[in-house]
Design a protein around this motif. Structure first.
Motif, PDB file in Angstrom:
ATOM      1  N   ARG A 103       0.861  -1.189  -0.021  1.00 15.37           N
ATOM      2  CA  ARG A 103       0.109  -0.131   0.143  1.00 15.37           C
ATOM      3  C   ARG A 103       0.876   1.294  -0.038  1.00 15.37           C
ATOM      4  NH1 ARG A 103      -3.469  -2.867   3.772  1.00 15.37           N
ATOM      5  NH2 ARG A 103      -2.432  -1.967   5.532  1.00 15.37           N
ATOM      6  N   ALA A 104       1.949   1.005   0.752  1.00 15.13           N
ATOM      7  CA  ALA A 104       2.959   2.237   0.728  1.00 15.13           C
ATOM      8  C   ALA A 104       3.495   2.580  -0.401  1.00 15.13           C
ATOM      9  CB  ALA A 104       3.973   2.147   2.072  1.00 15.13           C
ATOM     10  N   ALA A 105       3.845   1.647  -1.069  1.00  3.61           N
ATOM     11  CA  ALA A 105       4.575   1.593  -2.471  1.00  3.61           C
ATOM     12  C   ALA A 105       3.669   1.581  -3.608  1.00  3.61           C
ATOM     13  CB  ALA A 105       5.344   0.183  -2.682  1.00  3.61           C
ATOM     14  N   ALA A 106       2.540   1.545  -3.545  1.00  2.00           N
ATOM     15  CA  ALA A 106       1.675   1.613  -4.615  1.00  2.00           C
ATOM     16  C   ALA A 106       0.096   2.542  -3.844  1.00  2.00           C
ATOM     17  CB  ALA A 106       1.104   0.373  -5.187  1.00  2.00           C
ATOM     18  N   PRO A 107       0.290   3.554  -3.390  1.00  2.00           N
ATOM     19  CA  PRO A 107      -0.936   4.129  -2.656  1.00  2.00           C
ATOM     20  C   PRO A 107      -2.104   4.501  -3.441  1.00  2.00           C
ATOM     21  CG  PRO A 107       0.720   5.874  -3.172  1.00  2.00           C
ATOM     22  CD  PRO A 107       1.317   4.415  -3.454  1.00  2.00           C
ATOM     23  N   HIS A 108      -2.014   4.710  -4.733  1.00  2.00           N
ATOM     24  CA  HIS A 108      -3.173   5.051  -5.690  1.00  2.00           C
ATOM     25  C   HIS A 108      -3.786   3.662  -6.531  1.00  2.00           C
ATOM     26  CE1 HIS A 108      -2.400   8.980  -5.033  1.00  2.00           C
ATOM     27  NE2 HIS A 108      -1.320   8.927  -5.370  1.00  2.00           N
ATOM     28  N   SER A 109      -3.322   2.392  -5.977  1.00  2.00           N
ATOM     29  CA  SER A 109      -3.515   1.193  -6.664  1.00  2.00           C
ATOM     30  C   SER A 109      -4.968   0.638  -6.167  1.00  2.00           C
ATOM     31  CB  SER A 109      -2.462   0.312  -6.632  1.00  2.00           C
ATOM     32  OG  SER A 109      -1.383   0.541  -7.323  1.00  2.00           O
ATOM     33  N   ASP A 110      -5.525  -0.173  -6.548  1.00  2.00           N
ATOM     34  CA  ASP A 110      -6.943  -0.663  -6.348  1.00  2.00           C
ATOM     35  C   ASP A 110      -6.486  -1.651  -4.982  1.00  2.00           C
ATOM     36  OD1 ASP A 110      -8.976  -2.587  -5.827  1.00  2.00           O
ATOM     37  OD2 ASP A 110      -9.995  -1.443  -7.632  1.00  2.00           O
ATOM     38  N   PRO A 111      -7.199  -1.407  -3.915  1.00  2.00           N
ATOM     39  CA  PRO A 111      -6.712  -2.347  -2.716  1.00  2.00           C
ATOM     40  C   PRO A 111      -7.015  -3.744  -3.116  1.00  2.00           C
ATOM     41  CG  PRO A 111      -8.352  -0.527  -2.077  1.00  2.00           C
ATOM     42  CD  PRO A 111      -8.469  -0.522  -3.544  1.00  2.00           C
ATOM     43  N   THR A 112      -7.804  -3.977  -4.052  1.00  2.00           N
ATOM     44  CA  THR A 112      -7.924  -5.480  -4.283  1.00  2.00           C
ATOM     45  C   THR A 112      -6.771  -6.171  -5.037  1.00  2.00           C
ATOM     46  OG1 THR A 112      -9.205  -5.148  -6.126  1.00  2.00           O
ATOM     47  CG2 THR A 112     -10.306  -5.508  -4.263  1.00  2.00           C
ATOM     48  N   ASP A 113      -5.992  -5.410  -5.855  1.00  2.00           N
ATOM     49  CA  ASP A 113      -4.822  -5.548  -6.374  1.00  2.00           C
ATOM     50  C   ASP A 113      -3.764  -5.770  -5.397  1.00  2.00           C
ATOM     51  OD1 ASP A 113      -6.246  -5.244  -8.612  1.00  2.00           O
ATOM     52  OD2 ASP A 113      -5.208  -3.210  -9.064  1.00  2.00           O
ATOM     53  N   VAL A 114      -3.647  -4.808  -4.364  1.00  2.00           N
ATOM     54  CA  VAL A 114      -2.926  -4.950  -3.379  1.00  2.00           C
ATOM     55  C   VAL A 114      -2.843  -6.233  -2.595  1.00  2.00           C
ATOM     56  CG1 VAL A 114      -2.114  -4.177  -1.205  1.00  2.00           C
ATOM     57  CG2 VAL A 114      -2.164  -2.748  -3.109  1.00  2.00           C
ATOM     58  N   GLU A 115      -4.263  -6.660  -2.126  1.00  2.00           N
ATOM     59  CA  GLU A 115      -4.329  -7.883  -1.655  1.00  2.00           C
ATOM     60  C   GLU A 115      -3.986  -9.085  -2.320  1.00  2.00           C
ATOM     61  OE1 GLU A 115      -6.509  -8.544   1.322  1.00  2.00           O
ATOM     62  OE2 GLU A 115      -6.546  -6.258   1.951  1.00  2.00           O
ATOM     63  N   ALA A 165       7.087   8.875 -13.813  1.00  2.00           N
ATOM     64  CA  ALA A 165       6.523   7.595 -13.429  1.00  2.00           C
ATOM     65  C   ALA A 165       5.151   7.799 -12.956  1.00  2.00           C
ATOM     66  CB  ALA A 165       7.344   6.921 -12.516  1.00  2.00           C
ATOM     67  N   PRO A 166       4.095   7.326 -13.633  1.00  2.00           N
ATOM     68  CA  PRO A 166       2.640   7.319 -13.299  1.00  2.00           C
ATOM     69  C   PRO A 166       2.695   6.856 -11.655  1.00  2.00           C
ATOM     70  CG  PRO A 166       2.925   5.589 -14.967  1.00  2.00           C
ATOM     71  CD  PRO A 166       4.218   6.237 -14.865  1.00  2.00           C
ATOM     72  N   ALA A 167       1.554   7.191 -11.047  1.00  2.00           N
ATOM     73  CA  ALA A 167       1.196   6.676  -9.731  1.00  2.00           C
ATOM     74  C   ALA A 167       0.791   5.371  -9.893  1.00  2.00           C
ATOM     75  CB  ALA A 167       0.519   7.736  -9.133  1.00  2.00           C
ATOM     76  N   THR A 168      -0.083   4.863 -10.710  1.00  2.00           N
ATOM     77  CA  THR A 168      -0.720   3.784 -10.597  1.00  2.00           C
ATOM     78  C   THR A 168      -0.760   3.491 -12.172  1.00  2.00           C
ATOM     79  OG1 THR A 168      -2.959   2.629 -10.126  1.00  2.00           O
ATOM     80  CG2 THR A 168      -2.911   4.928 -11.014  1.00  2.00           C
ATOM     81  N   PRO A 169      -1.217   2.013 -12.524  1.00  2.00           N
ATOM     82  CA  PRO A 169      -1.242   1.417 -13.774  1.00  2.00           C
ATOM     83  C   PRO A 169      -2.417   2.045 -14.316  1.00  2.00           C
ATOM     84  CG  PRO A 169      -0.970  -0.212 -12.315  1.00  2.00           C
ATOM     85  CD  PRO A 169      -1.142   0.919 -11.461  1.00  2.00           C
ATOM     86  N   SER A 170      -2.261   2.340 -15.797  1.00  2.00           N
ATOM     87  CA  SER A 170      -3.466   2.974 -16.539  1.00  2.00           C
ATOM     88  C   SER A 170      -3.952   2.022 -17.415  1.00  2.00           C
ATOM     89  CB  SER A 170      -2.739   4.180 -17.206  1.00  2.00           C
ATOM     90  OG  SER A 170      -1.975   3.989 -17.914  1.00  2.00           O
ATOM     91  N   GLY A 171      -5.100   2.402 -18.056  1.00  2.00           N
ATOM     92  CA  GLY A 171      -5.795   1.505 -19.373  1.00  2.00           C
ATOM     93  C   GLY A 171      -7.267   1.443 -18.917  1.00  2.00           C
ATOM     94  N   ASP A 173       0.181   0.381 -17.737  1.00  2.00           N
ATOM     95  CA  ASP A 173       1.617   0.995 -17.783  1.00  2.00           C
ATOM     96  C   ASP A 173       1.891   1.103 -16.190  1.00  2.00           C
ATOM     97  OD1 ASP A 173       3.874   2.679 -17.377  1.00  2.00           O
ATOM     98  OD2 ASP A 173       2.960   4.179 -18.591  1.00  2.00           O
ATOM     99  N   ALA A 174       2.782  -0.077 -15.978  1.00  2.00           N
ATOM    100  CA  ALA A 174       3.224  -0.277 -14.708  1.00  2.00           C
ATOM    101  C   ALA A 174       4.450   0.439 -14.219  1.00  2.00           C
ATOM    102  CB  ALA A 174       3.457  -2.010 -14.479  1.00  2.00           C
ATOM    103  N   THR A 175       4.757   1.495 -14.633  1.00  2.00           N
ATOM    104  CA  THR A 175       6.184   2.108 -14.650  1.00  2.00           C
ATOM    105  C   THR A 175       6.404   2.521 -13.296  1.00  2.00           C
ATOM    106  OG1 THR A 175       6.139   3.141 -16.772  1.00  2.00           O
ATOM    107  CG2 THR A 175       7.622   3.950 -15.355  1.00  2.00           C
ATOM    108  N   GLY A 176       5.492   3.160 -12.477  1.00  2.00           N
ATOM    109  CA  GLY A 176       5.259   3.449 -11.116  1.00  2.00           C
ATOM    110  C   GLY A 176       5.081   2.660  -9.934  1.00  2.00           C
ATOM    111  N   VAL A 177       4.746   1.417 -10.114  1.00  2.00           N
ATOM    112  CA  VAL A 177       4.228   0.351  -9.240  1.00  2.00           C
ATOM    113  C   VAL A 177       4.922  -0.831  -9.164  1.00  2.00           C
ATOM    114  CG1 VAL A 177       1.974   1.415  -9.225  1.00  2.00           C
ATOM    115  CG2 VAL A 177       2.538  -0.390 -10.511  1.00  2.00           C
ATOM    116  N   PRO A 178       4.949  -1.582  -8.176  1.00  2.00           N
ATOM    117  CA  PRO A 178       5.459  -2.718  -8.007  1.00  2.00           C
ATOM    118  C   PRO A 178       4.963  -3.550  -8.962  1.00  2.00           C
ATOM    119  CG  PRO A 178       4.987  -2.190  -5.487  1.00  2.00           C
ATOM    120  CD  PRO A 178       4.468  -1.186  -6.743  1.00  2.00           C
ATOM    121  N   GLY A 179       5.842  -4.611  -9.660  1.00  2.00           N
ATOM    122  CA  GLY A 179       5.316  -5.240 -10.735  1.00  2.00           C
ATOM    123  C   GLY A 179       4.301  -6.370 -10.262  1.00  2.00           C
ATOM    124  N   VAL A 180       4.528  -6.900  -9.192  1.00  2.00           N
ATOM    125  CA  VAL A 180       3.488  -7.782  -8.739  1.00  2.00           C
ATOM    126  C   VAL A 180       2.177  -7.164  -8.526  1.00  2.00           C
ATOM    127  CG1 VAL A 180       3.823  -7.729  -6.354  1.00  2.00           C
ATOM    128  CG2 VAL A 180       3.001  -9.583  -7.224  1.00  2.00           C
TER     129      VAL A 180
END
Length: 338
Positions: free
Chosen positions: A28-40, A77-83, A93-100
């Motif tokens: 969550r700290a590394a990808a604060p703008h990502s969907d919570p279900t993706d982090v889970e 680097a974008p803060a979150t994947p886009s599309g 576009d995963a430039t700014g988030v952990p690959g997983v």
């Protein structure tokens, strides 16, 4: 918590659910703008990698990927994947988030679009280490989809008959539903070794297998420190690696050829509803193929079969290295809200 000495490396038994909670906080700290279900989902995959005995695809991989992100130019680097989330064909576009996390985002989008449209194709570019593709294929197959994932990476593997690196280790994974059994998952690299295996050999001070690598002069080597290029898994492996490079690199814009650009990975995810493609009895059909394959003396991959499909079913404790445990504690303490 226990501590043992194992092959010169201290290992520790950590509570699995506490580890999962810590990994969620770190992601969550590394990808604060990502969907919570993706982090889970991403955190769960990292735990599963540890359970599979593949730490180089688990928390160690995350540590390397977070270090990669810290070295990027944050302004570009974008803060979150886009599309597009609701289109059957899209990109991340995963430039700014952990690959997983990017891979988990692609799986979430694919699952939604297979349900809505019967088909999903998601390209991923700018990614770091994606983790175990088979876990992503398994997650989709558990929902009834047939899934194929392929990933390319910076050049580390020579072509068949060659002496210098041209493509990455380029793994491929397929997940298919199966009746009365976990999904059948086939996951393999197209090279003789993975980079994780080379890192482990270097750390352990052991030699690489004969015929798996060449040095900078193109001569065979078993020294992991001298390996300049890995060799493909035969001609078929080399051609399969080339196909992966085309699909997951060239076709989706994931291949980086500019030496001044940060190195990254590309990937492609293809998933579909087998019933809409004529395979209404896919689970029964896979089970029948399973029986025929085994009856002919074949061996089907089964390493994923014993994995829990739900975080609630994780074992009580997971054994990790002391170094991994220390890193996770330190990183969790730095995460906001912990």
């Amino acid at each position: 918590m226990g501590q043992v000495l194992n092959g010169g490396t201290y290992t520790m038994d950590l509570d699995a659910h506490e580890m999962l909670s810590d990994l969620r906080a770190v992601l969550r700290a590394a990808a604060p703008h990502s969907d919570p279900t993706d982090v889970e989902l991403a955190a769960f995959w990292l735990i599963q990698a540890e359970l599979l005995g593949l730490p180089e695809f688990g928390i160690r991989m995350l540590a390397r990927d977070l270090e990669r992100l810290e070295g990027l130019d944050s302004a570009s680097a974008p803060a979150t994947p886009s599309g597009a989330d609701d289109a059957p064909i899209g990109s991340v576009d995963a430039t700014g988030v952990p690959g997983v996390v990017a891979l988990a985002s692609a799986v979430r989008r694919a699952a939604r679009n297979v349900e809505a449209h019967g088909l999903a194709i998601v390209g991923i570019r700018g990614a770091g280490a994606l983790g175990i593709l088979g876990l992503a294929a398994r997650a989709l197959a558990a929902r009834g989809a047939v899934a194929l994932l392929a990933a390319q990476s910076p050049a580390t593997v020579a072509p068949w008959g060659g002496q210098a690196a041209a493509i990455g280790t380029n793994p491929l994974a397929v997940g298919v539903p199966r009746a009365d059994a976990p999904p059948l998952v086939v996951d393999y690299a197209t090279s003789t070794l993975t980079l994780a295996a080379v890192r482990e050999a270097r750390g352990a001070g052991v030699s690489l297998p004969e015929g798996s690598a060449v040095d900078a002069a193109g001569e065979p080597t078993t020294d992991p420190a001298a390996a300049a290029a890995l060799l493909p898994a035969g001609l078929v492996g080399s051609l399969t690696g080339l196909v992966v490079e085309l699909l997951a690199g060239v076709a989706v814009g994931g291949r980086v050829t500019d030496p001044a650009a940060p190195s990254s990975r590309g990937a492609v995810l293809i998933a579909f509803d087998p019933a809409r493609a004529g395979g209404a009895d896919i689970a029964q059909g896979t089970a029948a193929l399973d029986r025929e394959w085994r009856g002919a003396g074949g061996h089907l991959p089964a390493r994923f079969d014993a994995l829990a499909s739900n975080p609630a079913d994780l074992p009580h404790a997971i054994r990790v290295s002391e170094e991994t445990a220390s890193w996770l504690r330190a990183r969790t303490s730095e995460a906001p809200g912990t």
